[in-house]
Design an enzyme around this catalytic site. Structure first.
Site, PDB file in Angstrom:
ATOM      1  N   HIS A 188       0.820  -1.203   0.000  1.00 50.75           N
ATOM      2  CA  HIS A 188       0.000   0.000   0.000  1.00 50.75           C
ATOM      3  C   HIS A 188       0.862   1.264   0.000  1.00 50.75           C
ATOM      4  O   HIS A 188       0.403   2.315  -0.419  1.00 50.75           O
ATOM      5  CB  HIS A 188      -0.980  -0.017   1.163  1.00 50.75           C
ATOM      6  CG  HIS A 188      -2.106  -0.942   0.893  1.00 50.75           C
ATOM      7  ND1 HIS A 188      -3.168  -0.570   0.108  1.00 50.75           N
ATOM      8  CD2 HIS A 188      -2.303  -2.219   1.235  1.00 50.75           C
ATOM      9  CE1 HIS A 188      -3.985  -1.589   0.000  1.00 50.75           C
ATOM     10  NE2 HIS A 188      -3.487  -2.600   0.678  1.00 50.75           N
ATOM     11  N   ARG A 295     -10.671  -3.192 -22.490  1.00 53.86           N
ATOM     12  CA  ARG A 295     -10.403  -4.358 -23.342  1.00 53.86           C
ATOM     13  C   ARG A 295     -10.389  -5.621 -22.472  1.00 53.86           C
ATOM     14  O   ARG A 295      -9.343  -6.045 -21.986  1.00 53.86           O
ATOM     15  CB  ARG A 295      -9.061  -4.186 -24.049  1.00 53.86           C
ATOM     16  CG  ARG A 295      -9.044  -3.088 -25.113  1.00 53.86           C
ATOM     17  CD  ARG A 295      -7.673  -3.016 -25.787  1.00 53.86           C
ATOM     18  NE  ARG A 295      -7.715  -2.365 -27.082  1.00 53.86           N
ATOM     19  CZ  ARG A 295      -7.388  -1.091 -27.296  1.00 53.86           C
ATOM     20  NH1 ARG A 295      -7.008  -0.330 -26.301  1.00 53.86           N
ATOM     21  NH2 ARG A 295      -7.442  -0.594 -28.522  1.00 53.86           N
ATOM     22  N   ARG A 331     -15.859  -3.881 -23.152  1.00 55.29           N
ATOM     23  CA  ARG A 331     -16.003  -4.599 -24.419  1.00 55.29           C
ATOM     24  C   ARG A 331     -15.874  -6.091 -24.161  1.00 55.29           C
ATOM     25  O   ARG A 331     -14.955  -6.521 -23.451  1.00 55.29           O
ATOM     26  CB  ARG A 331     -14.901  -4.150 -25.383  1.00 55.29           C
ATOM     27  CG  ARG A 331     -14.872  -5.003 -26.637  1.00 55.29           C
ATOM     28  CD  ARG A 331     -13.892  -4.494 -27.631  1.00 55.29           C
ATOM     29  NE  ARG A 331     -12.521  -4.859 -27.300  1.00 55.29           N
ATOM     30  CZ  ARG A 331     -11.479  -4.463 -28.021  1.00 55.29           C
ATOM     31  NH1 ARG A 331     -11.650  -3.669 -29.058  1.00 55.29           N
ATOM     32  NH2 ARG A 331     -10.264  -4.829 -27.689  1.00 55.29           N
ATOM     33  N   GLU A 429     -16.158  -1.265 -36.592  1.00 62.66           N
ATOM     34  CA  GLU A 429     -14.749  -1.432 -36.976  1.00 62.66           C
ATOM     35  C   GLU A 429     -14.596  -2.303 -38.221  1.00 62.66           C
ATOM     36  O   GLU A 429     -13.501  -2.722 -38.553  1.00 62.66           O
ATOM     37  CB  GLU A 429     -13.916  -1.964 -35.800  1.00 62.66           C
ATOM     38  CG  GLU A 429     -14.444  -3.207 -35.139  1.00 62.66           C
ATOM     39  CD  GLU A 429     -13.616  -3.650 -33.939  1.00 62.66           C
ATOM     40  OE1 GLU A 429     -12.493  -3.172 -33.736  1.00 62.66           O
ATOM     41  OE2 GLU A 429     -14.120  -4.508 -33.183  1.00 62.66           O
ATOM     42  N   ASN A 452      -8.726   1.453 -35.484  1.00 55.70           N
ATOM     43  CA  ASN A 452      -7.550   0.614 -35.776  1.00 55.70           C
ATOM     44  C   ASN A 452      -7.938  -0.491 -36.763  1.00 55.70           C
ATOM     45  O   ASN A 452      -7.295  -0.696 -37.778  1.00 55.70           O
ATOM     46  CB  ASN A 452      -6.995  -0.030 -34.495  1.00 55.70           C
ATOM     47  CG  ASN A 452      -6.799   0.971 -33.382  1.00 55.70           C
ATOM     48  OD1 ASN A 452      -6.630   2.150 -33.639  1.00 55.70           O
ATOM     49  ND2 ASN A 452      -6.835   0.512 -32.141  1.00 55.70           N
ATOM     50  N   ASP A 453      -9.003  -1.188 -36.418  1.00 56.85           N
ATOM     51  CA  ASP A 453      -9.441  -2.253 -37.321  1.00 56.85           C
ATOM     52  C   ASP A 453     -10.157  -1.695 -38.537  1.00 56.85           C
ATOM     53  O   ASP A 453      -9.999  -2.220 -39.645  1.00 56.85           O
ATOM     54  CB  ASP A 453     -10.357  -3.238 -36.578  1.00 56.85           C
ATOM     55  CG  ASP A 453      -9.529  -4.256 -35.806  1.00 56.85           C
ATOM     56  OD1 ASP A 453      -8.570  -4.791 -36.400  1.00 56.85           O
ATOM     57  OD2 ASP A 453      -9.828  -4.493 -34.624  1.00 56.85           O
ATOM     58  N   ARG A 463      -2.690  -4.318 -39.900  1.00 58.48           N
ATOM     59  CA  ARG A 463      -2.212  -3.326 -38.937  1.00 58.48           C
ATOM     60  C   ARG A 463      -0.896  -3.723 -38.267  1.00 58.48           C
ATOM     61  O   ARG A 463      -0.239  -2.909 -37.616  1.00 58.48           O
ATOM     62  CB  ARG A 463      -3.300  -2.987 -37.901  1.00 58.48           C
ATOM     63  CG  ARG A 463      -3.719  -4.147 -37.028  1.00 58.48           C
ATOM     64  CD  ARG A 463      -5.022  -3.853 -36.288  1.00 58.48           C
ATOM     65  NE  ARG A 463      -4.806  -3.427 -34.914  1.00 58.48           N
ATOM     66  CZ  ARG A 463      -5.760  -3.352 -33.998  1.00 58.48           C
ATOM     67  NH1 ARG A 463      -7.015  -3.636 -34.313  1.00 58.48           N
ATOM     68  NH2 ARG A 463      -5.503  -2.979 -32.783  1.00 58.48           N
ATOM     69  N   CYS A 500     -13.128   4.968 -30.259  1.00 61.31           N
ATOM     70  CA  CYS A 500     -12.237   4.423 -29.231  1.00 61.31           C
ATOM     71  C   CYS A 500     -10.943   3.886 -29.828  1.00 61.31           C
ATOM     72  O   CYS A 500     -10.089   3.388 -29.125  1.00 61.31           O
ATOM     73  CB  CYS A 500     -12.937   3.371 -28.384  1.00 61.31           C
ATOM     74  SG  CYS A 500     -13.437   1.924 -29.304  1.00 61.31           S
TER      75      CYS A 500
HETATM   76  C1  PEP Z   1      -9.929  -0.711 -32.802  1.00 59.93           C
HETATM   77  O1  PEP Z   1      -9.923  -1.646 -33.590  1.00 59.93           O
HETATM   78  O2  PEP Z   1      -9.825   0.482 -33.161  1.00 59.93           O
HETATM   79  C2  PEP Z   1     -10.063  -0.940 -31.361  1.00 59.93           C
HETATM   80  C3  PEP Z   1     -10.254   0.048 -30.517  1.00 59.93           C
HETATM   81  O3  PEP Z   1      -9.946  -2.212 -30.910  1.00 59.93           O
HETATM   82  P1  PEP Z   1      -8.564  -2.999 -30.796  1.00 59.93           P
HETATM   83  O4  PEP Z   1      -7.449  -2.049 -31.072  1.00 59.93           O
HETATM   84  O5  PEP Z   1      -8.516  -3.582 -29.437  1.00 59.93           O
HETATM   85  O6  PEP Z   1      -8.725  -4.041 -31.872  1.00 59.93           O
HETATM   86 MG    MG Z   2     -10.593  -3.591 -32.939  1.00 63.13          MG
END
Ligand code: PEP
Ligand code: MG
Length: 543
Positions: A188, A295, A331, A429, A452-453, A463, A500
């Protein structure tokens, strides 16, 4: 210049003199006593006084470092009342006709030893707490006052180890940093140092003697190093870094507590992305309005086997309770592609990013999905949880999810388990979900765009593949058009939309996102205040 290494529990730079923290030496002598009952009463009186001191410390910590940092003193109060501990002290007084100080010291040592030998790291760290409460009672029995820092200027506090009560009792104005030779990252004390946001190192092999006491030093919490009597070049370099850090802190303090509203009154929610409950402190420190993406698959990735419903429930409940009513969007598991856990026994695939991942696993193996949903709905009773489903491509998938969700709710109702009717949304996504966003919006409560996806699937660029960086245009007009389509579809159907994915944290696009009308951006905690800064300076009507 001497350099010592340790394990950093909080980043930052501190420059100042070292002050070795000396504990009040408590010499406990074993003495024979005549009146056993009177000795037991002395012990109980000291215990009551310790309890009242802990209450004062709780109140002090609550004001200085908040609820989570103060909880330890509640826990210490409870430890004082532990039946086994009390029984052991009384038994030693009675059976050996000895003084209370000795009985408490023996019990404290025995219990601390027992905890120190436990397998679980968390319980091992509790050994220090047992020592702490025992020393407090002994100190009261001996009539000792508490020791402090013997300095009038802010110093780097160096100690063998520090008990949480010692940390909180210190005058914060006088502490630039903590460095301890022992101590665990789970202790702590480490948690308190983090909450106080000062650089702290543990497990640092530095001598506790005159070779360092009172000497000028630098603690670099980023590198995990202490430089004693630094040379001029090092000192100059670290001063620059300290200056940068102070500027960041100023920005933070200036913007903390402010609403994310533009000059012309447009509001946007700024939430944090996290992958672990260890990130919660950062969420609070950076003044996030909530969590926009938890996540949850990291719980699966850190386990050797499917995490149980109870294990997940405890984690989701902790997050919900810590955020104390602020929105927490969890998620459901996004395993597959680059996030593999062996026990899922997923077949090897030619194109894992286009394969069995995320919601596809959940809909193929509903028992895995149901365990997570049960944990999520159970935790919903403890805060403001929303559930978000990844990798959606069609309305049919959403309807299938709803069917399973209804089964779970029915089960919980039949079992008499409380839950809330939580907000449920989806990640946008995949290009498919963008194209049917209009229809999807009628089925769910919100959209959160996973850029991202979405970028990988739209631009057909893996990616993970660095050699394609030249072709990866995160600002591609194709993506920008999609973002606008999604936000418009959401609003046309009365639901909210956010981002996100990493693009949400791109400061060069913040104004563009405001113009598009996004309701939320969820970004890594450290990005929240820089984005707030832009929001506050923007007049959307003039863009
Ligand atoms: C995304 O795909 O933008 C996302 C937030 O999910 P992750 O990066 O975990 O696939
Ligand atoms: Mg994703």
């Amino acid at each position: 210049m001497e350099i010592y290494s340790g394990k950093s529990v909080f980043g930052g730079i501190a420059i100042g003199k070292i002050c070795i923290y000396k504990k009040g030496q408590q010499t406990v002598r074993r003495t024979k006593i005549e009146d056993v009952e009177a000795e037991k009463k002395r012990y109980h009186d000291a215990k009551a006084e310790a309890s009242s001191q802990l209450q004062d410390l709780y109140d002090k910590a609550l004001k200085e470092v908040g609820e989570s940092g103060a909880e330890i003193f509640e826990a210490h109060k409870m430890m004082l009342e532990d039946g086994d501990y009390i029984e052991s002290v009384e038994n030693i007084i009675e059976s050996e006709n000895v003084n209370a100080e000795y009985a408490v010291a023996m019990t404290g040592d025995n219990f601390a030893e027992m905890f120190a030998n436990m397998e679980d790291e968390y319980f091992r760290a509790r050994s220090a707490d047992i020592k702490d409460i025992s020393e407090r009672v002994i100190s009261i029995l001996l009539g000792n006052g508490s020791e402090g820092i013997k300095s009038s200027e802010p110093v780097i506090v160096l100690a063998d180890d520090l008990a949480p009560s010692e940390t909180v009792q210190m005058d914060k104005e006088l502490v630039l940093s903590f460095v301890t030779v022992h101590g665990s990252a789970n202790s702590h004390t480490a948690i308190l140092a983090k909450t106080m946001s000062i650089p702290a190192l543990i497990g640092c092999e530095i001598p506790l003697d005159d070779s360092v006491d009172g000497k000028m030093a630098i603690v670099d919490g980023f590198e995990g190093k202490v430089y004693v009597e630094p040379d001029e070049e090092t000192l100059a370099k670290k001063k620059v870094r300290l200056q940068e850090e102070n500027e960041k802190k100023d920005l933070l303090n200036k913007l903390k507590g402010k609403d994310n509203v533009t000059l012309d009154g447009q509001h946007i929610n700024l939430y944090a992305n996290i992958g672990n409950i260890k990130d919660l402190a950062l969420v609070l420190k950076n003044d996030a309005g909530g969590i926009g993406l938890f996540r949850s698959e990291f719980i699966y990735l850190e386990s050797e086997d499917y995490p149980t419903e109870d294990k997940q429930f405890e984690i989701y409940k902790t997050v919900a309770q810590t955020l104390a009513g602020k929105k927490v969007i969890i998620r459901t598991l996004d395993i597959g592609a680059d996030k593999q856990a062996d026990y899922f026994e997923l077949p090897k695939e030619e194109n894992p990013a286009l394969g069995m991942r995320a919601i596809r696993i959940c809909l193929t193996k509903p028992w895995i999905f149901k365990t997570q949903l049960r944990a999520l709905f159970r935790a919903s009773a403890f805060g403001n949880i929303s559930i978000m489903y990844p990798m959606i491509t069609s309305v049919e998938e959403v309807r299938e999810i709803k069917k399973i969700v209804n089964e779970v709710k029915e089960e919980l109702t039949n079992e008499g388990i409380a839950f809330k009717d939580v907000e449920q949304g989806i990640m946008i996504e995949t290009p498919a979900s963008v194209m049917v966003a209009d229809e999807l919006a009628k089925e769910v409560d919100f959209f959160s765009i996973g850029t991202n996806d979405l970028t990988q699937y739209t631009l057909a660029i893996d990616r993970q593949n660095q050699t394609l960086d030249k072709f990866y245009d995160s600002h591609s007009p194709a993506i920008m058009k999609m973002l606008k389509m999604v936000v418009d579809s959401a609003h046309a159907n009365g639901i909210w939309a956010g981002i996100c994915g990493e693009l949400g944290a791109d400061l060069t696009l913040t104004q563009e996102f405001l113009k598009m009308g996004f309701d939320e951006l969820s970004v890594s905690p450290g990005r929240i205040l820089p984005i707030r800064d832009i929001v506050l300076k923007t007049d959307v009507s003039k863009l």
